[in-house]
Design a protein around this motif. Sequence first.
Motif, PDB file in Angstrom:
ATOM      1  N   UNK A 137     -79.740  51.149 -56.111  1.00  0.00           N
ATOM      2  CA  UNK A 137     -80.098  49.735 -56.259  1.00  0.00           C
ATOM      3  C   UNK A 137     -78.925  48.943 -56.816  1.00  0.00           C
ATOM      4  N   UNK A 138     -77.799  49.631 -56.983  1.00  0.00           N
ATOM      5  CA  UNK A 138     -76.590  48.992 -57.480  1.00  0.00           C
ATOM      6  C   UNK A 138     -76.822  48.307 -58.830  1.00  0.00           C
ATOM      7  N   UNK A 199     -87.495  45.642 -58.611  1.00  0.00           N
ATOM      8  CA  UNK A 199     -87.402  46.686 -57.586  1.00  0.00           C
ATOM      9  C   UNK A 199     -87.640  46.077 -56.199  1.00  0.00           C
ATOM     10  N   UNK A 200     -88.623  45.176 -56.116  1.00  0.00           N
ATOM     11  CA  UNK A 200     -88.939  44.552 -54.820  1.00  0.00           C
ATOM     12  C   UNK A 200     -87.709  43.830 -54.266  1.00  0.00           C
ATOM     13  N   UNK A 201     -87.009  43.107 -55.142  1.00  0.00           N
ATOM     14  CA  UNK A 201     -85.815  42.378 -54.684  1.00  0.00           C
ATOM     15  C   UNK A 201     -84.735  43.350 -54.220  1.00  0.00           C
ATOM     16  N   UNK A 202     -84.565  44.439 -54.967  1.00  0.00           N
ATOM     17  CA  UNK A 202     -83.568  45.436 -54.588  1.00  0.00           C
ATOM     18  C   UNK A 202     -83.889  46.082 -53.250  1.00  0.00           C
ATOM     19  N   UNK A 203     -85.167  46.387 -53.059  1.00  0.00           N
ATOM     20  CA  UNK A 203     -85.593  47.031 -51.805  1.00  0.00           C
ATOM     21  C   UNK A 203     -85.410  46.070 -50.632  1.00  0.00           C
ATOM     22  N   UNK A 204     -85.761  44.769 -50.856  1.00  0.00           N
ATOM     23  CA  UNK A 204     -85.590  43.776 -49.793  1.00  0.00           C
ATOM     24  C   UNK A 204     -84.121  43.680 -49.383  1.00  0.00           C
ATOM     25  N   UNK A 206     -81.925  46.030 -49.520  1.00  0.00           N
ATOM     26  CA  UNK A 206     -81.588  47.208 -48.712  1.00  0.00           C
ATOM     27  C   UNK A 206     -82.124  47.052 -47.299  1.00  0.00           C
ATOM     28  N   UNK A 207     -83.354  46.566 -47.201  1.00  0.00           N
ATOM     29  CA  UNK A 207     -83.994  46.444 -45.883  1.00  0.00           C
ATOM     30  C   UNK A 207     -83.297  45.388 -45.026  1.00  0.00           C
ATOM     31  N   UNK A 208     -82.829  44.322 -45.664  1.00  0.00           N
ATOM     32  CA  UNK A 208     -82.114  43.278 -44.917  1.00  0.00           C
ATOM     33  C   UNK A 208     -80.815  43.813 -44.332  1.00  0.00           C
TER      34      UNK A 208
END
Lengths: 210, 121
Positions: A137-138, A199-204, A206-208
Amino acid sequence: MTFQEYTPDQEDALQEVVNIAMGQAGAALAQVLDVYVALSVPRVRIVSADGVADAVQAMIASAQDGDPGDVTAVRQGFFNSLRGESIALFGTEGCNSLADLMGHEQALEKDEIDRELLLEVSNILSGAVLNGVAEQLDTDFAFSAPTLMAMRQPVNRLLDAQALGWDYALLVEVNFRLEAPGFSCHLVLLMPEESIEFMRRGLDAMLEGL
Amino acid sequence: MPLPVLVVDDSSMSRKLTIRAFPGDWDVEVSQASGGQEALDAIERGLGHVVFLDLTMPGMSGFDVLAEIRRRGLDCFAVVVSADVQPKAEEQARQLGAMAFVRKPVKADALHGVLREYGFL
């Protein structure tokens, strides 16, 4: 308070992030113990605070086909960008085979051996999983030293998310199983609302990038 | 004719990350499977001459898939792509017939290296 669940894509991404972190933790433990650590698919869920104990118990029961019975638990807090609790749960039988693997002398009292080993193993697993998640997640976070939370108690008696003052918790469970008979460790991460959103922002992000 | 390549992983993000690491000019027909059974079916239908295979999957693990590929005598080149980076995991996968092992998170360089080594590039 209403709460937004993770989308299937976010959940899939988080599961994979944890999977990679779990692989690193398994390798770290394997190196210390010189055995193969069998890994299974990590599980993630968002639960309301009053359901945390039941959810953890259900996850563990389904991972090992039955009631986990009494467990010994070691906790570590983590904080900074993500905060929460990392809790390692050990079945009662596992401690003896672990003592053998680690080659500990029998001079110490048995409970003393258990305690030292479990703190050591918990620290290895929690540290590697948390570092693995942070790296992907950097971000980074700090964690506290492991402390023994409970010895030989039922799971539902050790977890009280209300005492933590949370409404919802992100629950992440990974399971490590050794070839040694009877040893398994469930590592449970619990994180409150603002960490769920971080976490949601980090995952988004990655997905982007896909 | 494009090479039939199958990417097997329970995580859709992970499958995408593997596919994204493919060389841009690689002439392939990519199929995906989210589980072991689906993977075996796809290999039997000729969709996986090269198979990128995850190990940690619910139900049938990657180890199970490798064993089954061998048992059925299926003809494919299996590359394990796994977060289980223990030397014993790689050793066991190779014993079961995997030709190469790529660690997650997948680095394009590592994956290209494997493809080059075995003459796919």
